[in-house]
Write a protein that holds these residues in place. Structure first.
Motif, PDB file in Angstrom:
ATOM      1  N   GLN A 217     -52.727  58.044 -30.257  1.00  0.00           N
ATOM      2  CA  GLN A 217     -51.490  58.267 -30.998  1.00  0.00           C
ATOM      3  C   GLN A 217     -50.306  57.784 -30.174  1.00  0.00           C
ATOM      4  O   GLN A 217     -50.303  57.896 -28.947  1.00  0.00           O
ATOM      5  CB  GLN A 217     -51.320  59.752 -31.328  1.00  0.00           C
ATOM      6  CG  GLN A 217     -52.359  60.286 -32.310  1.00  0.00           C
ATOM      7  CD  GLN A 217     -52.248  61.785 -32.506  1.00  0.00           C
ATOM      8  OE1 GLN A 217     -51.326  62.403 -32.009  1.00  0.00           O
ATOM      9  NE2 GLN A 217     -53.198  62.356 -33.226  1.00  0.00           N
ATOM     10  N   ASN A 219     -47.391  58.970 -29.952  1.00  0.00           N
ATOM     11  CA  ASN A 219     -46.422  60.027 -29.676  1.00  0.00           C
ATOM     12  C   ASN A 219     -46.427  60.372 -28.188  1.00  0.00           C
ATOM     13  O   ASN A 219     -47.450  60.732 -27.631  1.00  0.00           O
ATOM     14  CB  ASN A 219     -46.807  61.260 -30.509  1.00  0.00           C
ATOM     15  CG  ASN A 219     -45.770  62.359 -30.397  1.00  0.00           C
ATOM     16  OD1 ASN A 219     -44.787  62.228 -29.679  1.00  0.00           O
ATOM     17  ND2 ASN A 219     -45.998  63.445 -31.102  1.00  0.00           N
ATOM     18  N   ASP A 224     -47.665  66.545 -27.709  1.00  0.00           N
ATOM     19  CA  ASP A 224     -48.843  65.690 -27.842  1.00  0.00           C
ATOM     20  C   ASP A 224     -49.689  65.746 -26.571  1.00  0.00           C
ATOM     21  O   ASP A 224     -50.918  65.829 -26.628  1.00  0.00           O
ATOM     22  CB  ASP A 224     -48.389  64.257 -28.127  1.00  0.00           C
ATOM     23  CG  ASP A 224     -49.542  63.375 -28.567  1.00  0.00           C
ATOM     24  OD1 ASP A 224     -50.382  63.853 -29.337  1.00  0.00           O
ATOM     25  OD2 ASP A 224     -49.588  62.224 -28.136  1.00  0.00           O
TER      26      ASP A 224
END
Length: 416
Positions: A217, A219, A224
């Motif tokens: 991801q 992020n 996260d």
């Protein structure tokens, strides 16, 4: 429990001093040679085992490691996991050499990686394309007559490369190679490959896939990273391998790592993604019930330690994280089949964590001793330790255990 194996064969200089090891794929401790059906898979296993399972300084010390690197490995991102100061990439004369492969080798050389040309018996147009890139040429002396070997050495003397005599099997061969000016030697005359082994503690593919999805991801927020850390916390063996990888990338001085989150941040998301992909490629899906039980107990200990630490110092997050790590590391000696002192010496963890794991001293050590006493039902010791800790009652400890029990029931199995 199955073992993880890694072969290494010494490479010596003209004075018989150890200068490097060739690292070799091995599946069993008794193997002198391996039946390799997939070069990339074999090399990936060597990398995972040397860096993650054994620790590169246990394997190489201060020497370099020669690792077989076929074109697929050279072109892959796996190479960037390997610090250039540790290894020499061994390439063989391929059936065909692409411009992409040559360009990749040039880029890696500029980044400090060294190359060796392996199993050479003659110079042809393919070999000539690779010679400007390599630092070492390994010549198969067993495959050549004295005349052929002399002619080949004379040809290679026009290139700024070191010559390594490969497959030296007797004193006569060594003497002839020394006379021809070889700088390095490898073969059964000096030493057969040594097979190193540790107990297998593979993380399994399902948790790795979940981790990979999180890491990929885009992020970069703390929340996260917290999710990534949470996944690691359910995998003691994987957390151990992460710490080994982070320290393998240092300059040999163990880093003081206080949390899994810190290790993740030090490694970096991109490198972490490559490492997890490599683990997925080499992971053995089989696991035995003893490993399952030890892993689950270690995870439970980690959560208990974290909650006890929160009861002691509610606002000291660093203390909570160190406590959790002590819990999940506390059974790694059983899980990996090696002494706890060897584990803590290589992980670079903080002093209070070392004391807790090695001697059960300090506040973290007392908390761990309390958890162990609860596991064994040692009532007198439990009351004594609660009195020493002086911030926790028996009822509060029971409440913590209830919380952990509920938490572990909501946690999906880590050994699927």
């Amino acid at each position: 429990m199955q073992s993880i194996c890694l072969g290494r064969q010494p490479i010596l200089d003209r004075n018989h001093n150890l200068v490097a090891f060739e690292l070799l794929f091995r599946q069993e401790e008794a193997e002198e040679t391996a039946h390799v059906t997939n070069d990339l898979s074999a090399s990936a296993n060597v990398i995972v085992n040397a860096y993650g399972k054994f620790g590169i300084y246990n394997v190489l010390g201060h020497q370099r490691g020669f690792i077989n690197a076929d074109p697929d490995l050279i072109l892959s991102d796996i190479i960037s996991l390997l610090p250039s100061k540790h290894i020499v990439l061994e390439v063989k004369e391929p059936a065909s050499i692409t411009l992409e492969f040559l360009q990749r080798c040039k880029e890696l050389k500029q980044k400090g990686y060294q190359f060796a040309l392996d199993n050479i018996v003659a110079i042809n147009s393919q070999v000539e394309l690779l010679l400007p890139l390599v630092s070492v040429v390994k010549i198969d002396v067993l495959a050549l007559t004295r005349t052929q070997l002399t002619q080949l050495v004379n040809q290679l003397n026009h290139w700024p490369v070191l010559l390594l005599a490969l497959k030296v099997e007797n004193q006569e061969q060594e003497a002839h190679c020394r006379q021809l000016g070889f700088q390095m030697f490898q073969g059964y005359y000096f030493a057969k490959p040594e097979v190193m082994s540790v107990k297998r503690a593979d993380p399994g593919k399902i948790p790795l896939l979940k981790l990979l999805a999180l890491v990929m991801q885009n992020n970069e927020q703390d929340s996260d990273i917290d999710e990534i850390e949470k996944e690691f916390k359910h995998q003691p063996g994987l957390s151990y391998n992460l710490l080994r990888m982070v320290n393998s990338g240092s300059d040999g001085l163990p880093l003081k790592i206080n949390s899994i989150k810190q290790a993740v941040q030090l490694m970096g998301r991109k490198q972490l993604q490559k490492w997890i992909q490599l683990l997925l490629y080499t992971s053995n899906q089989s696991a035995d019930s003893l490993s399952d039980e030890i892993t689950q107990t270690a995870v439970t200990r980690g959560k208990l330690m974290e909650l006890i630490a929160k009861a002691e110092r509610p606002h000291d997050k660093n203390h909570h994280e160190r406590a959790y790590m002590v819990g999940i590391l506390s059974l790694l000696d059983q899980l990996l089949g090696i002494e706890m002192r060897q584990i803590v010496n290589k992980l670079g963890i903080s002093d209070d964590m070392n004391q807790a794991l090695l001697s059960r001293h300090g506040r973290l050590g007392q908390a761990l001793k309390l958890i162990e006493a609860k596991e064994k039902g040692e009532t007198e010791l439990i009351h004594s330790l609660l009195s020493e800790l002086d911030f926790l009652s028996l009822n509060e400890l029971s409440d913590i255990e209830s919380q952990v029990s509920g938490w572990s029931e909501r946690t999906p199995s880590t050994m699927n």
